[in-house]
Structures are given as C-alpha cells and as structure tokens.
Design an enzyme around this catalytic site. Structure first.
Site, mmCIF file in Angstrom:
data_model
loop_
_atom_site.group_PDB
_atom_site.id
_atom_site.type_symbol
_atom_site.label_atom_id
_atom_site.label_comp_id
_atom_site.label_asym_id
_atom_site.label_seq_id
_atom_site.Cartn_x
_atom_site.Cartn_y
_atom_site.Cartn_z
ATOM 1 N N ASP A 1 0.781 -1.253 0.000
ATOM 2 C CA ASP A 1 0.000 0.000 0.000
ATOM 3 C C ASP A 1 0.807 1.295 0.000
ATOM 4 O OD1 ASP A 1 -2.175 -1.642 0.101
ATOM 5 O OD2 ASP A 1 -2.824 -1.083 2.113
ATOM 6 N N ASP B 1 -9.130 -7.191 8.489
ATOM 7 C CA ASP B 1 -8.489 -6.018 7.879
ATOM 8 C C ASP B 1 -8.546 -4.809 8.797
ATOM 9 O OD1 ASP B 1 -8.004 -7.269 5.333
ATOM 10 O OD2 ASP B 1 -10.143 -7.083 4.927
HETATM 11 C C1 BGC Z 1 -2.469 -5.934 9.797
HETATM 12 C C2 BGC Z 1 -1.272 -6.743 10.235
HETATM 13 C C3 BGC Z 1 -1.503 -8.213 9.982
HETATM 14 C C4 BGC Z 1 -1.868 -8.435 8.528
HETATM 15 C C5 BGC Z 1 -2.154 -9.872 8.187
HETATM 16 C C6 BGC Z 1 -2.795 -6.255 8.349
HETATM 17 O O1 BGC Z 1 -3.971 -5.617 7.987
HETATM 18 O O2 BGC Z 1 -2.220 -4.567 9.947
HETATM 19 O O3 BGC Z 1 -1.054 -6.521 11.609
HETATM 20 O O4 BGC Z 1 -0.347 -8.952 10.302
HETATM 21 O O5 BGC Z 1 -2.983 -7.645 8.182
HETATM 22 O O6 BGC Z 1 -3.345 -10.308 8.671
#
Ligand code: BGC
Length: 659
Positions: free
Chosen positions: A170, A394
């Site tokens: 991102d 998410d």
């Molecule tokens: C989070 C992370 C997480 C990743 C995988 C991201 O949206 O910020 O902390 O490890 O997703 O699930």
C-alpha cells in the site's frame, strides 16, 4: 563430524552469507567454492517447489467449521512490527518460521513467503493498519527492522530456502493516488511523499534483503481497482522504479511485483471484458468500470509486468496475485452476463465482484476464498498466492483500544457511507470485526462458504487430483482444436476436467479429451486444463499448450498443417519442448515447415526429427525427410532443447505444407 568442525564450517558459511548480504566487509568474502553452496536464484521461485504452511494460521483455520479443507494451504508470514522478528509467547518469530520451513522442505526446493510491513508512517491513507513507527522514523526502520531481518535471512541454515518477500504493501501506491494535491490526498500521505521515507525505506529494504542470494523481492503494486487507470499506472511504475533504484537498491534486487495483496479484486471477471460494448457504449463507460483500463487482476497483472519491463525492470520479473479472498462464489455469484439493455445492466448483472465499489477494502461482505495457491498459473504470473491469511481481519468495525498503533478506520464500519476514495459508497464491511490481523472467525467461515472455485461439498477430503500432464492437440482445423491429456490421479476419483482458453474457462469434460470449436483461422490460442475430484478439490493448472489453427479456405485436395508446442520440462535456464505437426488438409503432405519468433532470448541448442535454422528470435524448422509425409488428420513432430534467461513465453507457431 566433531561438533567443533561443524561449528567452524557453519561460521565460515555465515561469513559468506553475511558478506553477500552486505552485512560484513567485502574483505571477509569467502572462497568461491563456499559461495557456490548458496542456492542460485531461479527465474520463478515457485517452479517445482513446495511452499511453507504457517502452522499458526493452519491451526486456526483447522479449528473452524469447514476449515480443514484449506488448513494445509500455504499463507504468508507477516512481519508487521519489530517485535514480530523475535516472536513471543504464543507467537513464532522469524527464526522459528524459517526453522519450521527447513523441516517442511525436507530437502526439496521450498518457498517461504514473508511480508515486510513496518514502514515509517505506515498506511497513510487509512487508519486500520497504522504501525508503530512515526513518519520520520526511517533510521529505526533500517536499524531495528530491516537489518535484523536481513541478518536472519542470510543465516546459512536457511540458504536452501527460496525466501519470497512481499515488500511494503500500500505505501508506494498511496503516494500515487493519495498525495500531492489530488482530491483523495491525505495529510499523512502528503507528509510521506514530501519526506521521501516510503521511497527510501522500500529502496533500503530491497537492497538489504536482495543482497541475500536466496531472497526474492516482490514489490506491492496495488490492484486494478486502484492503479488500473491510465493516469495512475505509469506514474506507479515510475515510482516503483525510483524506489528500486534508491537507498542502495538496484533493479536486480527486484524479482517481481505482487498485486491484490489483502484485497478483494476478482482474478477474472468471466462475464465481460474491457473490450465489450453494449449498444455501442464501451464497458469502460459503465458505472462500475468507470474508465478503468482493466476489469480484473489477471489482465492488470500481466499489463503491469510489461510496463515494468519497459520502464527498466529486468525482463525476467514475474507477478504474484493474492487470491486469498477474491473468489466471489456462493449464492450471489452471477451465472452469466447481465442483460444487454444498457452497459450498466450488462456489467452489474454479470460482475462476480459484488463490492459496492472497487475502492472498498475492509472485511468485504460476500467474498470467498479464491484460487488455491498455484505455481505458474498463467503467462507472466509466477504464482497465485495467499498473502493475506484468510480469517485475519483487515480492521476493527468500531474503535478498540490497542498497543499496536492501529487506528479505527470507518471503512471497516458497515454503517459508513464512504469518502472520495471509494466514490462515497457504503463500506461493505462485515460487522463485529476485531483489530487488523486478529482472528475473525465469522469472516473465515463466510470465506469458506463463498469459496470459488468451491471447496468440497462437506467432504473431509482435501487432496487435490494430480495436475493434468501431457496436454497435446490431436486434431486442428481452421475453426477447432481437439485436445487430449494424460488422466489425473486422485484418492477419491477425478470427476471432471476444466479446459481454459487464454485463461478463460471454455468447457468441461469427464474424460481426458476435449474439442474446442468456433475458433478463428490462423490464430494462436493457449490452453490449460485442471482436474477436479468428487470432493470439489481442484488441481493446479497444467502447463500451457499453444496451438495455432490452420489457415481458412482449403477443400479440394489442399495441403495444410498446424503446429502445437508443449514444454516438457523447464529448469529456469533452459527447457525441452515438443512440437506436434498435424496435417489439417485433405491430402498427404510431402514436406512441412514450422516457423515462429521468440519474444525472449531463447536459443535452440539441439533439435531432433527436423532441420533447424535460427536467426536471432526467428526460428524455422523443416521436416527431417523421413517424417515429411503425413496423412490427412495424422501427426508427426520434432523436439528440441533450448537455453534462455528471463521470461520463457510460448511462441505462436506458423505451419505450412506441400503436397
Ligand atoms: C495488519 C497486520 C496483519 C496483517 C495480516 C494487516 O492488515 O495490519 O497486523 O499482520 O494484516 O493479517
């Protein structure tokens, strides 16, 4: 071997690896013989390799109803904070994962997938995944995050692994669309653009990690619903190139790009293409597509690759597509195109991506697991991968206090009516979600229910059939191609084979043969096949077969032929292929000639059952005399070995015959 000798050898190798990683003075470099023990990079790390199953994710998935059907799938390990390197009580650190990967590898070629995700000022256009480092903390990112990771990856104990990194999702895409005076800009993204810490952080990560010889870096490249507009794509490619040539990185530190990471964009929209129009109005003008140049991730990924190579990245770069949650199956999946009454009804009725808008990204309601991870599924695509572990949230749907730096983003709130970045649409998020990265059982269960391809109907079996091999054409005319392949094996029995032309499903067969019709004369097509079993498991796609239909006309005793091309083995620096020549005319041939032009630097090194001439990329092969005569409908052929570097796309063949 006495243990002190073992330690001596290990530390000599460690010096080699550390020197290669740029972590020790060059003067400490070890002899070439030791360096040779480190695995050389291959073109596509997924080719012929097993992939690491994260035991922590696997256990969570297996504990969910229906989860055992997917708990053995490989998912990425996210290094999303400094503390994730060490791990802690109940959480494996990086070394623990790599040690487990070495065990799972059991000596085979083996990929372990990491996500490098801790840039300063992370997630500048959203709040759900803001991280621990402030916008100016680039020195900490380098010293406390990237350097320790690089040191661990360079440990010779892991030199046999193929370590695939997704680099900083991102961040660079946010600088393209959400900074610098655009309508969607945020102050945080403006800051990150101005201070250069995204570009320099990514460059540093690429250079440092890329110095480890068995590391493969893939930079995040957004998804089609983000960067697929003409005004975004080339600026994005340029920015990624800038980052890849900053802060110690060169393009040689980049093995490819990953798209759709943690997103929901469909791999293929089966019911419309970007070239369709309704009553003279292009699909691009529909509300959903909104002038985008792509309708799905496969088209976007393949185009991104070409643009990246044109911009100066290595010709061998490959794409990864995160298919963890873009399946869009279940009851809501349209069975066919929408009505052609208007371009909007056509697209709305046919689109499988059921989001309110492609800018929606948080815990999307209605989504399903997508294509299971697979190597080389399509030209230019190194693999379908599950980067986002399905079931991990998410973002939280309401404010939750935490010590992870994570904010509350209303895009995760199902009652939110949107902002400029999603066209002021509803968020489409599921309710009651936990913090980003935390386990979200209800979402996992919905993803399983809506999986596409579907998972087995309640059966406990999760073993996929073997991949169909030996795909070949058995007859080729101006308008049709007949295909056959070797039957797949399976523990509960193969029930069907799906046949894809150019990546699109064209039909299914219950036996290992299929006839495709309605084709254009003298046109090159690419076929792949997958097998399904009674429990709904699907194999990976077969190797692609390129077939060119014969020229039109004919009749009245004409001579004609078609040629098809199949790679029988590919070891990254070279390959063997067989070409089948089929008499498509009505009289026997006396001689035949097959020509093609490579798109890469392939060089035929030896050829059997034919006479070769190659000049640059142009190749011509004539029959060997004894195989010049082919009866109508029958086939002959030749084989060859070739060397190459970079991409190895199948060429389109042209066949001519005399009678
Ligand atoms: C989070 C992370 C997480 C990743 C995988 C991201 O949206 O910020 O902390 O490890 O997703 O699930």
């Amino acid at each position: 071997m006495p243990s002190h000798l073992l330690r001596g050898l290990r530390s000599a190798l460690a010096v080699t690896a550390l020197a290669a990683a740029g972590l020790a003075p060059a003067a400490a470099a070890a002899p070439a013989a030791q360096a040779a023990q480190l695995a050389a990079r291959v073109d596509n790390p997924y080719t012929g390799a097993g992939v690491y199953v994260n035991p922590e994710w696997s256990a969570r998935a297996a504990a969910e109803p229906g989860g055992s059907a997917v708990a053995d799938q490989p998912t990425a390990v996210w290094l999303d904070r400094i503390a994730a390197i060490q791990g802690g009580p109940g959480a494996m650190g990086l070394r623990a994962h790599l040690d487990a990967a070495v065990t799972q590898a059991a000596g085979r070629p083996f990929v372990v997938q990491l996500v490098i995700y801790d840039l300063p000022g992370r997630d500048c256009a959203a709040l759900a995944s803001n991280g621990e480092l402030g916008p100016t903390e680039l020195p900490r990112y380098k010293a406390e995050f990237i350097d320790p990771i690089a040191a661990i990856l360079a440990d010779p104990a892991y030199a046999g692994l193929r370590i695939v990194n997704t680099i900083e999702i991102d961040s660079l895409p946010n600088l393209v669309t959400n900074a610098g005076g655009t309508a969607t800009a945020t102050p945080q993204c403006d800051t990150m653009k101005a201070n250069g810490n995204y570009v320099n952080g990514v460059g540093y990560a690429l250079g440092r990690l890329g110095a480890v010889p068995n590391v493969y870096n893939y930079i995040d490249a957004g998804h089609h619903g983000w960067l697929g507009w003409d005004s975004n794509l080339d600026p994005a490619v340029q920015l990624l190139h800038q980052a890849a040539t900053s802060a110690g990185s060169t393009v040689a530190d980049v093995q490819g790009f990953v798209v759709n990471t943690a997103n929901y964009s469909a791999l293929r929209e089966p019911n419309f293409t970007i070239d369709d129009s309704v009553n003279g109005t292009s699909v691009r003008q529909s509300k959903w597509v909104d002038w985008n140049r792509y309708v799905d991730e496969l088209g976007y990924a393949q185009a991104f690759r070409q643009r990246a190579v044109a911009a100066g990245f290595d010709a061998g770069v490959g794409m990864l597509i995160d298919t963890s949650r873009n399946g869009w199956g279940g009851a809501g999946r349209p069975a066919g195109p929408g009505p052609r009454t208007s371009v909007d009804s056509y697209v709305e009725g046919g689109r499988i991506d059921r989001r309110f808008q492609t800018g929606n990204w948080c815990n999307q309601s209605g989504a399903g697991l997508g294509e299971r991870p697979a190597a080389s599924p399509q030209p230019g695509i190194d693999a379908y991968v599950w980067v986002k572990p399905p079931g991990e949230s998410d973002g939280a749907s309401s404010r939750i206090a935490n010590d992870e730096g994570k904010g509350f983003d209303r895009m995760c709130d199902p009652t939110y009516t949107g902002n400029a970045r999603n066209g002021n649409q509803m968020s489409g998020a599921l309710p009651n979600s936990p913090l980003a990265g935390h386990w979200f059982s209800a979402q996992f269960q919905e993803l399983v229910r809506n999986a596409y391809p579907p998972l087995g109907g309640g059966s406990a079996d999760s073993t996929a059939p073997s991949v169909p091999a030996g795909l070949r054409s058995t007859a080729v005319t101006a308008s049709g191609v007949s295909l056959a392949w070797t039957a797949s094996t399976d523990n509960v029995g193969v029930t069907a084979y799906d046949v894809y032309r150019g990546g699109v499903l064209v039909g299914s067969a219950s036996t290992p043969a299929y006839s495709d019709s309605g084709l254009s004369a003298a046109t090159a097509y690419s076929y792949t096949v997958r097998a399904r079993d009674a429990a709904g498991n699907a194999s990976a796609l077969s190797a692609a077969l390129a077939v060119t239909t014969s020229a039109g006309g004919g009749g009245g005793g004409s001579a004609g032929c078609s040629a098809s091309y199949a790679v029988s083995s590919d070891w990254g620096a070279g390959f063997n292929a067989n070409v089948t020549v089929t008499n498509t005319g009505t009289t026997a041939t006396k001689s035949w000639r097959v020509t093609w032009s490579w798109s890469g630097n392939q060089q035929v090194t030896n050829l059997w059952n034919g006479g070769l001439s190659q000049s640059g990329q142009a190749v011509a092969v004539v029959d060997a005399g004894y195989n010049g005569a082919i009866a109508p409908g029958a086939s002959a052929g030749f084989g060859f070995g070739a060397s190459y570097s970079g991409a190895n796309a199948a060429p389109a063949l042209t066949c001519t015959a005399t009678s």
